[in-house]
Write a protein that holds these residues in place. Sequence first.
Motif, PDB file in Angstrom:
ATOM      1  N   THR A  81       0.838  -1.182   0.000  1.00 17.69           N
ATOM      2  CA  THR A  81       0.000   0.000   0.000  1.00 17.69           C
ATOM      3  C   THR A  81       0.881   1.242   0.000  1.00 17.69           C
ATOM      4  O   THR A  81       2.051   1.220   0.390  1.00 17.69           O
ATOM      5  CB  THR A  81      -0.921   0.044   1.228  1.00 17.69           C
ATOM      6  N   GLN A  93      -4.499   3.880   1.400  1.00 14.32           N
ATOM      7  CA  GLN A  93      -4.746   2.485   1.775  1.00 14.32           C
ATOM      8  C   GLN A  93      -4.681   1.515   0.596  1.00 14.32           C
ATOM      9  O   GLN A  93      -4.904   0.320   0.772  1.00 14.32           O
ATOM     10  CB  GLN A  93      -6.109   2.362   2.478  1.00 14.32           C
ATOM     11  N   PHE A  94      -4.352   2.026  -0.579  1.00 20.19           N
ATOM     12  CA  PHE A  94      -4.288   1.193  -1.782  1.00 20.19           C
ATOM     13  C   PHE A  94      -2.862   1.116  -2.311  1.00 20.19           C
ATOM     14  O   PHE A  94      -2.023   1.965  -1.993  1.00 20.19           O
ATOM     15  CB  PHE A  94      -5.202   1.761  -2.874  1.00 20.19           C
TER      16      PHE A  94
END
Length: 342
Positions: free
Chosen positions: A51, A98-99
Motif C-alpha cells: 500500500t 490504503q491502496f
Amino acid sequence: MDRLFRRTQVALVPLTSWPDGPAPAEVPILPDGMNPILRLADDWRLPRHETRKEVLARCGCLPDPIYEWPALVLTDAEPLPGALAPWTASAFERIPPQFPIIRFTALAWFKDDAHANLRRVADHLTASLGPAPVGQRWNTVAAAWRSGLAEVSLTAWPPDWQSHGLQNPSEDRDPRLRTACHVTLITGFRLALSAREREWVTGFLPLAFDGDVGTARMAQAGRLAPGETELEYVRDPEDLVKDRQRMLGLSADGEALIVVSDQLFVMPRTDILHLEVIRMTPAKGGGGSSLHAHCYTHAPGADSQSVFLAQHGDPDGMTALGQELGERLDCLVEVSPYYPDC
C-alpha cells in the motif's frame, strides 16, 4: 498555440505523425496467465503489492531528485538503462493511502537527442514486450505498450518542437531533462466488487434524465485504468456492466449510488457527504451544468472525493436531477451560483 504544437517536416523526422499519438502496442497475457507489464514491474522491484501507506512508512517522503517536489523515491527498485534518478511515485496528498501505488515514473537519458533517447528505452522494452510504434503526439514523440489495464508509456519533448521562451527551472538545473525520455508505468489496479456491491450493481435501477452521464470524452466503463485519486469508489466491472454504458442510478435497496462512465463507481449512501450542482452561463465557453457527488475519503489532503456524475448543456439542466437524488439519498444538495464559463 500553433507554435506550441508545431511540427517539423516529415522528411526530417523518420516517424509517423498522429494528432493523439500512436496507439499502444497490445501485449497478450503470458502463457502462465501473468500480465507481462506487471511481471516487468515485479522484475524492476516496483512495490506494486504494497500500500502507499506502507511504502511511505518505509521510504519516507523526500524531494524528487530531479524536480524537487515531494515524492516517494524508490531507491530499492531496479533503475532503467540511462536512468537520471531512481523510480518515483507521487506523494500527492489527495491520493488515498490504503491502496497500492498504481503509477510509477522514471527518466532516462543517453545523449542530447530526444528521439534517440526514447528509441533507446523503446528498444530496451522491446526485448520483454515486443515492438511498439513510435510516433508524434502533438509536440512530443511517444510510444506505449498495453496489456489489459496495465500500460508502459514513453514520452520525450524534442526541443525544436517546443515554443520559444518557455521557462522550466528543472531544466535549468539539469539541461538533460530537455531531451530525456519520460517513462510511466501504470498497473491498472482497482478493487474487486464485494458480495454486497455485486448485488447493488446487478440490480441497480438507472435513472432517466435529460443530460449525459459523465463527460463527453469518457470512454466505455472499465476500458482504461482509474486515476490515482479515484480508487476508493472505482470497482472492477467484471461482466456486469458490459451492456450498460454511461448510466447513473441507485441500487434496488436505495443504499448505493452507481455510475457507469469511464469507470464503474459504487458509492454507498452512507459515504456520500453531499451532492453539488455547478452552473455555468455562456461566456467564452457555451455554459452548462454538472452534477458531482462528494464522498468520504481517507486521503489526508482532501475533505472529500468528488465523483463526476452527469452534465447538461443548460445552466439549470442538472438542478432537478441533483435535488431528486438528494431526496432519495437523504443528503444535502448544494446548487452553485451562476459562474461565467470562461
